[in-house]
Every structure is written in structure tokens, then in C-alpha cells.
Design a protein around this motif. Structure first.
Motif, PDB file in Angstrom:
ATOM      1  N   ARG A 892       0.836  -1.189   0.000  1.00 37.13           N
ATOM      2  CA  ARG A 892       0.000   0.000   0.000  1.00 37.13           C
ATOM      3  C   ARG A 892       0.882   1.254   0.000  1.00 37.13           C
ATOM      4  NH1 ARG A 892      -4.120  -0.614   4.378  1.00 37.13           N
ATOM      5  NH2 ARG A 892      -4.949  -2.153   2.889  1.00 37.13           N
ATOM      6  N   LEU A 895       2.449   1.615  -3.400  1.00 33.98           N
ATOM      7  CA  LEU A 895       1.452   2.121  -4.319  1.00 33.98           C
ATOM      8  C   LEU A 895       1.278   3.608  -4.143  1.00 33.98           C
ATOM      9  CD1 LEU A 895      -0.699   1.562  -6.454  1.00 33.98           C
ATOM     10  CD2 LEU A 895      -2.311   1.042  -4.602  1.00 33.98           C
ATOM     11  N   GLU A 896       1.293   4.047  -2.937  1.00 31.52           N
ATOM     12  CA  GLU A 896       1.135   5.465  -2.677  1.00 31.52           C
ATOM     13  C   GLU A 896       2.331   6.246  -3.220  1.00 31.52           C
ATOM     14  OE1 GLU A 896      -0.961   8.726  -1.532  1.00 31.52           O
ATOM     15  OE2 GLU A 896      -1.640   6.630  -1.429  1.00 31.52           O
ATOM     16  N   THR A 897       3.513   5.663  -3.072  1.00 28.87           N
ATOM     17  CA  THR A 897       4.737   6.338  -3.605  1.00 28.87           C
ATOM     18  C   THR A 897       4.672   6.400  -5.132  1.00 28.87           C
ATOM     19  OG1 THR A 897       5.951   5.474  -1.716  1.00 28.87           O
ATOM     20  CG2 THR A 897       7.239   6.290  -3.571  1.00 28.87           C
ATOM     21  N   ALA A 898       4.213   5.287  -5.715  1.00 23.97           N
ATOM     22  CA  ALA A 898       4.113   5.278  -7.186  1.00 23.97           C
ATOM     23  C   ALA A 898       3.108   6.308  -7.664  1.00 23.97           C
ATOM     24  CB  ALA A 898       3.721   3.873  -7.661  1.00 23.97           C
ATOM     25  N   ARG A 899       2.009   6.455  -6.945  1.00 23.05           N
ATOM     26  CA  ARG A 899       1.024   7.461  -7.307  1.00 23.05           C
ATOM     27  C   ARG A 899       1.623   8.871  -7.246  1.00 23.05           C
ATOM     28  NH1 ARG A 899      -4.370   5.396  -4.101  1.00 23.05           N
ATOM     29  NH2 ARG A 899      -4.877   3.639  -5.522  1.00 23.05           N
ATOM     30  N   GLN A 900       2.370   9.080  -6.193  1.00 22.59           N
ATOM     31  CA  GLN A 900       2.977  10.407  -6.072  1.00 22.59           C
ATOM     32  C   GLN A 900       3.960  10.655  -7.228  1.00 22.59           C
ATOM     33  OE1 GLN A 900       4.711  10.594  -2.208  1.00 22.59           O
ATOM     34  NE2 GLN A 900       2.667  10.599  -1.114  1.00 22.59           N
ATOM     35  N   ASN A 901       4.788   9.637  -7.583  1.00 25.19           N
ATOM     36  CA  ASN A 901       5.738   9.808  -8.703  1.00 25.19           C
ATOM     37  C   ASN A 901       4.991  10.024 -10.010  1.00 25.19           C
ATOM     38  OD1 ASN A 901       7.902   9.471  -6.991  1.00 25.19           O
ATOM     39  ND2 ASN A 901       8.017   7.241  -7.301  1.00 25.19           N
ATOM     40  N   LEU A 902       3.905   9.312 -10.170  1.00 26.88           N
ATOM     41  CA  LEU A 902       3.111   9.469 -11.381  1.00 26.88           C
ATOM     42  C   LEU A 902       2.553  10.868 -11.472  1.00 26.88           C
ATOM     43  CD1 LEU A 902       1.908   8.165 -13.885  1.00 26.88           C
ATOM     44  CD2 LEU A 902      -0.034   7.393 -12.463  1.00 26.88           C
ATOM     45  N   GLN A 903       2.096  11.362 -10.351  1.00 26.60           N
ATOM     46  CA  GLN A 903       1.593  12.730 -10.349  1.00 26.60           C
ATOM     47  C   GLN A 903       2.707  13.712 -10.743  1.00 26.60           C
ATOM     48  OE1 GLN A 903      -0.137  13.455  -6.542  1.00 26.60           O
ATOM     49  NE2 GLN A 903      -1.999  12.153  -6.951  1.00 26.60           N
ATOM     50  N   GLU A 906       3.239  13.519 -14.435  1.00 29.83           N
ATOM     51  CA  GLU A 906       2.149  14.189 -15.115  1.00 29.83           C
ATOM     52  C   GLU A 906       2.373  15.692 -15.115  1.00 29.83           C
ATOM     53  OE1 GLU A 906      -0.466  13.233 -16.837  1.00 29.83           O
ATOM     54  OE2 GLU A 906      -0.060  11.070 -16.656  1.00 29.83           O
TER      55      GLU A 906
END
Length: 919
Positions: A892, A895-903, A906
Motif C-alpha cells: 500500500r 502504491l502510494e509512492t508510485a502514485r505520487q511519482n506518477l503525479q 504528469e
């Protein structure tokens, strides 16, 4: 709490400040005032009568004075004769009537002979009922109604009340008040009056049953069995027993009679302070439930079917003891106390109950709240001296004391310690034997008989016997025997030939006198072994041939006890070699060959009992003018009425239908009896070997009797035809009566509307008067305010006094309940012992259960082992779950770190796109 310490000397001593001639002056003044008022009801005469009534009310406030009143007082009897006239008079005001209610109630409640005179000969019940109707018509309030109803309750308790034309209306009113909703405060008195009427008269029962509201009334009786007022409960039980067969079979059946007995005993012992005569009704009911008359031999008491299991009831002995303790707390002069004695004596009259009842009374021990035992109270009552109206209470006490002492002394021929000094018993015997030998006063003769019986009972105790040798001296025994032999009319009566025994005998004087000789013989039979002079008197009595009429009359006409005593005395006489037994047999045969004397009492005890307490078996029907007293008067009354109906053509509507039918039935019965007598005379008058002149006279007499028989038969046929026509006309009258009732209901509805309109007009008139007199009312308002404040203060005082009386009454009830609870505790102790036995049996069952428990425990250990294994596996699963949970948490976070990197990518992409577009 210590009500038993209310000493006899304090209860019954006369007021020393009262002059001896005060009653005569009070009654003389009252009689004179009443006579003047009857002749002229002026205001002056009314005032004098009210003052005289107030003086009489104050005089009869003392129970001792009331019990000493006697009808031998000519002034009192004359005054009572004016009461129906004054009560029925329309000119009599409310205050005068209210004083009459209070006065008559005080006298009737405590003086039974005068009450019987007022209810029977004076026929006061009808006059009081007319006052009740006037109270309802004038709306005089509930207290006035209660005063009238409680006077009706006392008077209706007597069996000699004739039910006249007012009876139907009274019964209808009482039934309506019982079923009325909500329940009026005078309802207990109404149901008690109905109970009295139903207990004493079959006619009253029939009138209740044919009432239009009977079905609703019958259902209401079942509901009233659960009422809080004890007078209502016991009255309902009595009414159910006389009226409703289905409910009676349910309430008094074998399964439920146990509860009925318990309820009635509780009512008897606790009583009801709110309504009087509760204990009297309960005692009468218990007596009917336990004692009945033998169907084989009339007059012999036997155990009733409802009381056959009474000794098996656990509460019976305790209830007898509680009942006996009432003799300590109750005033012996009251009717309640007399009824308790009647009930206990009725129980003692049965061989099955005598010993248990006597033992229960003897075993009553003093308590902290009641130091006097019942047997001590009974002994004190035996020695009390009252007026003429309460003389019977001492006789009943002596009878009961004889039963108790016999039960104490006979087993070991020695009196145990029961709290009664021997000297007191000897003094009591001496008092009874010192009574003046007055044949005009049957109570004195009976008291002498009972005194001899008591002396015989205690003579089996050695110490008492030594004292009795002086009290019952041989000379005194000789005087008693000589007095009876010379004065008792039975001697001259039985020594005559049967055909010459025409004069009537005084039943009480005769039978009680015979009892004196029989009891004297029994006493001398005991004393003769301890004294030579008594032995000589014993043999002298047995050798006197004048004893033979006493034995013959006792055997022929006596009750069960007298016959038994007569045979026992004959067994003593048979010891005399020259005793003329053939004379005794001839006298007995002559008694049996002829009819018993018209006034001879073959069962004087049962006659007196029927006069006082057997009201349930008497039918006191006295409708209207036809109230038959003897054969001659009834014959004249019948002839007069039937002559009016037949010869004078008087229609049935002019007379009461029931009177005419009763007259026809009575006349037919008389004719049938007369016909049988004439036929018997025909058979007896046949000549058998007589002279020719006698043959001719008998033949002419036979012809005359035959003609008379034929005429009587024709008359009988005519009367039967009249009876048939009367029945048809009665049916027509019933139909007309229904129409009249319907018209009456319509008139009542119209009357209600008129009353409503009248009340509206009255309100308008009051409003107009208020407007016109406003100025005057201003001053009256101030006065009314002061009066209202005064009334409030008086009301507060009355409330305080009522609360004080309620607290006192509640305290007394709690003390009685404490005694009842104490008896219940003893019963619980007995039940506890039974429960302990059950516990021991339960222990045995527990030991067997413990073995089963051990096997179950082993299975439990094995289950626990498996449980631990399952717990270890569960812990491993929990650790795996925790590791999986940690892995999920790590994923989890990734996943949160990946979301932040994706943001961020972007945002970088958008920035690059914006930068490229700008170039």
C-alpha cells in the motif's frame, strides 16, 4: 395491643352516677311525647319529641343499658308501638326520623328480644322501607340512606319478618343497587339485606329468581367473590348457595370447598369494621357447611356432605383456635360473641368433631398480645350476670365449658393446669345451684340443669370432688329432687289415663325439669362412693316411683341427649330389685299410643335453636292480610276471604293474586285433613258388641258424618274449579303486568326529560334572581366566605379524625393479621421439615449425579486438550495473517509512492507540453 386485658369488671360495671329510676323517667317522657305527637304533630309537640329522643339516644349509647332493656317495661313497649305510626306519617320531619333511625338501631343491634319484637309483632320493616322510599324521593343524601339501610339490615336478620306487599319493591331496589355501576357506598348493606332475606325465606329466594334483573345479578355475584369488603364476599357466598345451582355446585364442590372454608374462616376471625354483622353471617354459613340435620332421624345433627373432609384441612385447627380467641377480645354481651358460642357448640354436637375442637381450644396458649386464654374467657363469661336479653350467653358458655372440662378430666380423671382455678369452678357451680326455682323463667331452670352437669364433669377430679361434697350437699340434692317431683307437671300428666291428658304442658319447664333429675342422678352416682349421706340420697332417689314419669317422658318426647340420659338413669334404677319396670313400660307405651302433647317439646333444644339460628330452613311467608298463626284464626281468615271471592263476587283484581291462591290451597288442605279425620272417626265409631241404643246413636252419627263428608267433597270440587279459573285469570294479569311495566318505563323516560327541563328552568330562574339581588349578595358573599373557611376547618378536622380512626383500625387489623401470620409460620415450619426430608433425598440423587459429573469432567479435559491444539493452530494462522497484513501495508505504501511519482511525471509532462506549445 393488649385487648384481652379489658377486664370484665371494667366492661360490665354500671355507671354509679346513673340513678336507678332514670330509665323509667326517660321512657315515660318519650312515651308521653310520642303519644302527643301522634295525636297532634304541632311544632311544640315535635320539639318535645325530639328532646325525648335525644335523651333516649344518650341512654342507649351504653351497651350495658341496652342489654338490660326488657319488653316487660310497659313504657318502652308502648313507645315502640308508636314508632311505625310516626315513621309512616307524612308530617314527620327529617331530623325526627333520623333520630328514630339511630335509636332503633342502637336497641336492635344489641338487644335481640326487642329486635325480634320490632321485626315480627311490630312489623317495623315496612315502615322503615317507606322511609327509604321517601329518602330516595327527596334526595336526602348518602348518610341518610346508610342509616336506613343498616337499620333494615339488623331487622331483616330476624326470621320472623313477614314479607308483605313491600317485599317485591324492596328486593328489586336492593338488586339494582348491587348491579349498579359505579358501585355505591351503601352497596354492602344492600347485599347483606338480600343475604338475610334469602337465608330466612324460600319466598324471598323465589322473588329474587323471578326478577327481570336476576341474570345480571347472578353474574355480578361471581364478580363480588373477589371484592375487598369481607361482608360482600360472605354475603355473595350465601346468596350463591341459595339461588344459583350451577355456581353453587362449582363453589361448594369437593375440589373448591376447601377454599370456601378458608375464606369463610378468615372473614369470621378478621371481621369487617366497615359493615356490621359480618361475623354473624360467616358463623351461620360455617354452621350450615359443617352441621346438617339427619335425613333418617329428624332433629339429630350430623356431619354435612360439605364438611366431611374438614378435619383433613391443615388450617382447620388453627382456624378453630383463632375463632376461640375471639371470645377473649369480643364483648360477651354482643351478638357476635353469641354466634361464636353457637358455632363451637354446633361443632361439639358432632361426635367426629367434638374432641378435635375441644383439644384445639384447650391448647390455645397466652401470647404477648393476648394474655388471657379462651378457656379463661369462657369461664369468666359463665359467671357474668346480665339483663334478661343476654341470659342465654351464660348458658352457652356453661355448655361449652362442660365439653372442654370433660375433654380435659376424663382421660386421667384429673384436671390438668389450664389456667382456671378449681375454686372458681366450684363457685360457678354454687351460683348455678343457688338460682331461684322460678318455673316462669326457663333460663333459670336450664341454668340449674347445666350447673348439675358441670358439677358431674368436675366431680371426676379428686380435689374438686372434695369441695363439691359441701357445695352439692345431700340436703340440697334432696330439695332439688323434691321440688321437681312436686312441681313438675309431667308427674300428674303421665299418671292420668291417656284420654284425660288434655291440658297442654309447658315444654321448656317440662323438659328442663326432666334434665335436672337426670343430671342429679348422674352427679349422685359419682358422689355416692365418697359420702354416705350422698349414697343414701342416691338410693332414695332411685327408689322413688315419681322418677318413672320423668324417665317415660324423656324416652318418649326427649331429644337425642335426653333419651340417652334417660336410659342411663334407668340402668341405675334397674339396680333396685323392686323397681317397677312394668310401670315405666306402660307409661312409655301410653305415650307412643297417643299423639304427643300439643305443646310438649320432644326436642326443646332444636326448637330453641330454630328460633335463634336455623333461619335457612324456615319459610316466613306472610303476604298481605293472610298471615296464618293458628288453625282457628286461619280458618276464619280463609272463610272470610273465600266468601268475598265467591258469594260477594269480589274480583281477583281487588285482592292480591298470591293471597287468593294461597287461600284456596290452604282451604283444600284443611278440607282434605278434615275428610281424613272424619273417615277415621267413621272407622273408630263402628259398634262392636255394644247395646242396641248405642248402635242407633252410632248409626245416626255415621249418617251425619257421611253427609258432612259428601258436602265437603262437593265444596272441594267447587274450590278446585275456582282455583282453575284463578290460574287463568292470573295468566291474564301477568300479561297486563308486562304492559304496565312497559308503560312505566316510557313514563320514567318522560319523567327524566321533564326533570332535565326543570333543572334548566331552575338554572335560568337562579340567574335572574342573582341579577336582581346583586346588592344583597355582596354582603352575603362575605358571610359565605367566612362560612366556607369555617367549613374548611371543620372538614380538615373531620379528615384528621377519620385518618386517626383509619390508623387505629389498621393497627388492630395488623395485630389480628400478626396472629394469623404466626399460625402460618407454624404451618411453614411443618412444611420445612417435609422439605428437609426432600433435601436428603436430593443429596442421594446428587451423589449419583456426581459420578456422572466425573465422567463428564474427563471428557472436558480431552476437549480442553483439543481446544489448546486448535488455539496453537489459530495463533500460527494469526501470525501468518499479521505477516500478510504487513506485506499489504508495504504494498500500500509503495502504491502510494508510485502514485505520487506518477503525479510528478504528469506535472512534468504538462510543463513540457506547455513549454513546447509556447515555442
Amino acid at each position: 395491643m393488649e385487648r384481652s386485658s379489658f377486664r370484665t369488671s371494667q366492661r360490665f360495671q354500671r355507671d354509679p352516677s346513673t340513678p336507678s329510676n332514670e330509665p323509667d323517667s326517660i321512657f315515660t317522657l318519650a312515651t308521653t311525647s310520642a303519644a302527643r305527637y301522634v295525636s297532634n304533630s304541632s311544632a311544640d309537640n315535635t320539639t318535645r319529641l325530639d328532646e325525648a329522643l335525644s335523651g333516649m339516644i344518650r341512654h342507649v349509647a351504653d351497651v350495658d343499658r341496652v342489654t338490660r332493656l326488657s319488653l316487660k317495661n310497659a313504657q318502652l313497649k308502648e313507645f315502640l308501638s308508636y314508632t311505625p305510626v310516626i315513621l309512616n306519617a307524612s308530617t314527620t320531619n327529617i331530623m325526627t326520623r333520623s333520630k328514630f333511625y339511630r335509636l332503633l338501631f342502637s336497641i336492635a343491634h344489641h338487644n335481640i328480644p326487642i329486635r325480634r319484637f320490632m321485626a315480627g309483632e311490630l312489623r317495623l320493616l315496612g315502615a322503615v322501607f317507606s322511609c327509604l322510599k321517601a329518602s330516595l324521593r327527596e334526595q336526602l343524601g348518602p348518610q341518610n340512606m346508610i342509616d336506613i339501610l343498616r337499620l333494615l339490615q339488623v331487622l331483616s336478620y330476624e326470621k320472623n319478618v313477614p314479607l308483605e306487599h313491600w317485599a317485591n319493591e324492596l328486593i328489586s331496589f336492593l338488586m339494582q343497587e348491587v348491579i349498579r355501576e359505579p358501585e355505591p357506598e351503601w352497596m354492602p348493606y344492600c347485599i347483606a339485606i338480600l343475604c338475610n332475606l334469602a337465608s330466612a325465606s324460600k319466598s324471598a329466594c323465589k322473588r329474587i329468581k323471578i326478577s327481570s334483573s336476576y341474570k345480571k345479578f347472578s353474574r355480578q355475584l361471581m364478580k363480588l367473590l373477589q371484592h375487598n369488603a369481607r361482608i360482600i364476599v360472605v354475603s355473595s357466598l350465601v346468596l350463591i348457595g341459595y339461588l344459583d345451582e350451577k355456581v353453587r355446585d362449582m363453589v361448594y364442590c369437593t375440589e373448591n370447598v376447601h377454599d370456601t372454608f378458608m375464606c369463610t374462616f378468615n372473614v369470621l376471625t378478621i371481621g369487617d369494621d366497615e359493615c356490621m354483622m359480618t361475623r354473624q353471617i360467616a358463623a351461620d354459613l360455617l354452621r350450615r357447611l359443617v352441621v346438617s340435620e339427619s335425613s333418617i332421624i329428624p332433629g339429630i345433627p350430623t356431619l354435612a356432605s360439605t364438611g366431611k373432609n374438614v378435619l383433613n384441612y391443615g388450617f382447620f385447627i388453627g382456624s378453630i383456635q383463632q375463632t376461640a380467641r375471639l371470645l377473649v377480645t369480643l364483648d360477651p354481651r354482643t351478638e357476635e360473641s353469641s354466634k361464636i358460642y353457637d358455632l363451637l357448640l354446633a361443632f361439639c354436637s358432632l361426635q367426629q368433631l367434638r374432641s378435635p375442637v375441644c383439644q384445639a381450644i384447650i391448647r390455645c396458649q397466652p401470647t404477648e398480645t393476648q394474655l388471657t386464654t379462651p378457656i379463661v374467657a369462657i369461664t369468666e363469661t359463665c359467671g357474668l350476670k346480665y339483663g334478661e336479653s343476654t341470659e342465654n350467653i351464660t348458658l352457652k358458655a356453661i355448655k361449652l365449658l362442660s365439653h372442654l372440662l370433660k375433654e380435659c378430666i376424663e382421660p386421667q380423671e384429673q384436671m390438668p393446669e389450664i389456667g382456671v382455678p378449681r375454686g372458681q369452678l366450684i363457685e360457678l357451680v354454687a351460683t348455678c345451684l343457688d338460682e331461684a326455682y322460678d318455673p316462669q323463667v326457663s333460663e333459670k331452670i336450664q341454668k340449674l340443669q347445666l350447673g348439675l352437669r358441670l358439677a358431674e364433669v368436675i366431680s371426676h377430679d379428686e380435689q374438686c370432688r372434695q369441695l363439691l361434697l359441701n357445695v352439692c350437699s345431700a340436703h340440697l340434692c334432696h330439695e332439688i329432687a323434691t321440688w321437681q317431683f312436686s312441681k313438675n307437671p309431667v308427674v300428674g300428666y303421665l299418671t292420668k289415663p291417656p284420654k284425660e291428658r288434655l291440658e297442654p304442658l309447658d315444654p321448656e319447664w317440662t323438659i328442663y325439669g326432666i334434665g335436672i333429675i337426670l343430671e342429679l342422678c348422674r352427679l349422685l352416682a359419682v358422689l355416692k362412693d365418697h359420702s354416705k349421706v350422698h349414697k343414701d340420697q342416691y338410693w332414695k332417689l332411685l327408689k322413688d316411683e315419681r322418677i318413672i314419669p320423668f324417665l317415660a317422658y324423656g324416652i318418649s318426647y326427649g331429644d337425642q341427649e335426653t333419651v340417652q340420659q334417660a336410659f342411663l338413669t334407668y340402668s341405675h334404677c334397674a339396680q333396685v330389685p323392686a323397681f317397677p319396670s312394668h310401670l315405666l313400660s306402660e307409661m312409655v307405651a301410653s305415650c307412643k299410643s297417643t299423639s304427643s302433647p300439643s305443646t310438649s317439646s320432644s326436642n326443646i333444644a332444636s326448637q330453641k335453636e330454630s328460633t335463634e339460628s336455623k333461619k335457612e330452613s324456615d319459610d316466613r311467608v306472610g303476604s298481605g292480610e293472610i298471615f296464618f298463626t293458628d288453625e282457628r284464626s286461619s280458618q276464619r281468615a280463609l272463610d272470610d276471604l273465600l266468601r268475598k271471592v265467591t258469594l260477594e263476587g269480589m274480583p281477583l283484581k281487588d285482592a292480591k293474586t298470591t293471597e287468593v291462591f294461597a287461600a284456596y290451597e290452604r282451604k283444600i288442605q284443611m278440607l282434605q285433613l278434615r275428610e281424613k279425620e272424619l273417615e277415621q272417626q267413621l272407622k273408630n265409631s263402628r259398634p262392636i258388641g255394644v247395646q242396641s241404643t248405642q248402635d242407633f246413636e252410632n248409626t245416626s252419627k255415621i249418617r251425619e258424618l257421611t253427609l258432612e263428608c259428601e258436602s265437603l267433597r262437593e265444596r272441594n270440587t267447587q274450590l278446585t274449579d275456582h282455583m282453575t279459573r284463578g290460574n287463568l285469570e292470573m295468566e291474564q294479569l301477568k300479561i297486563e303486568l308486562k304492559d304496565v311495566k312497559q308503560k312505566g318505563e316510557t313514563i320514567e323516560q318522560s319523567l327524566g326529560m321533564c326533570i332535565t327541563e326543570k333543572s334548566g328552568l331552575k338554572a335560568q330562574l337562579n340567574e335572574l334572581l342573582a341579577n336582581s339581588e346583586r346588592t344583597a349578595q355582596t354582603a352575603q358573599m362575605e358571610i359565605s366566605k367566612l362560612n366556607a373557611e369555617l367549613a374548611q376547618n371543620v372538614a380538615r378536622m373531620e379528615v384528621f379524625l377519620q385518618e386517626n380512626r383509619d390508623l387505629k383500625r389498621g393497627f388492630e387489623e395488623k395485630s389480628v393479621e400478626y396472629e394469623v401470620l404466626k399460625e402460618h409460620v407454624l404451618q411453614i415450619d411443618a412444611e420445612l421439615k417435609a422439605k428437609q426430608m426432600e433435601v436428603e433425598r436430593a443429596h442421594l440423587q446428587t451423589s449419583a449425579a456426581e459420578q456422572k459429573t466425573l465422567a463428564k469432567e474427563k471428557e472436558l479435559v480431552e476437549a480442553e486438550r483439543h481446544l489448546k491444539l486448535y488455539e496453537s493452530r489459530l495463533s500460527d494462522r494469526e501470525r501468518d495473517l499479521k505477516s500478510c497484513q504487513m506485506e499489504v501495508d508495504r504494498l500500500r505504501i509503495d502504491l502510494e509512492t508510485a502514485r505520487q511519482n506518477l503525479q510528478k511525471l504528469e506535472q512534468l509532462r504538462e510543463a513540457m507540453l506547455s513549454l513546447a506549445s509556447s515555442k
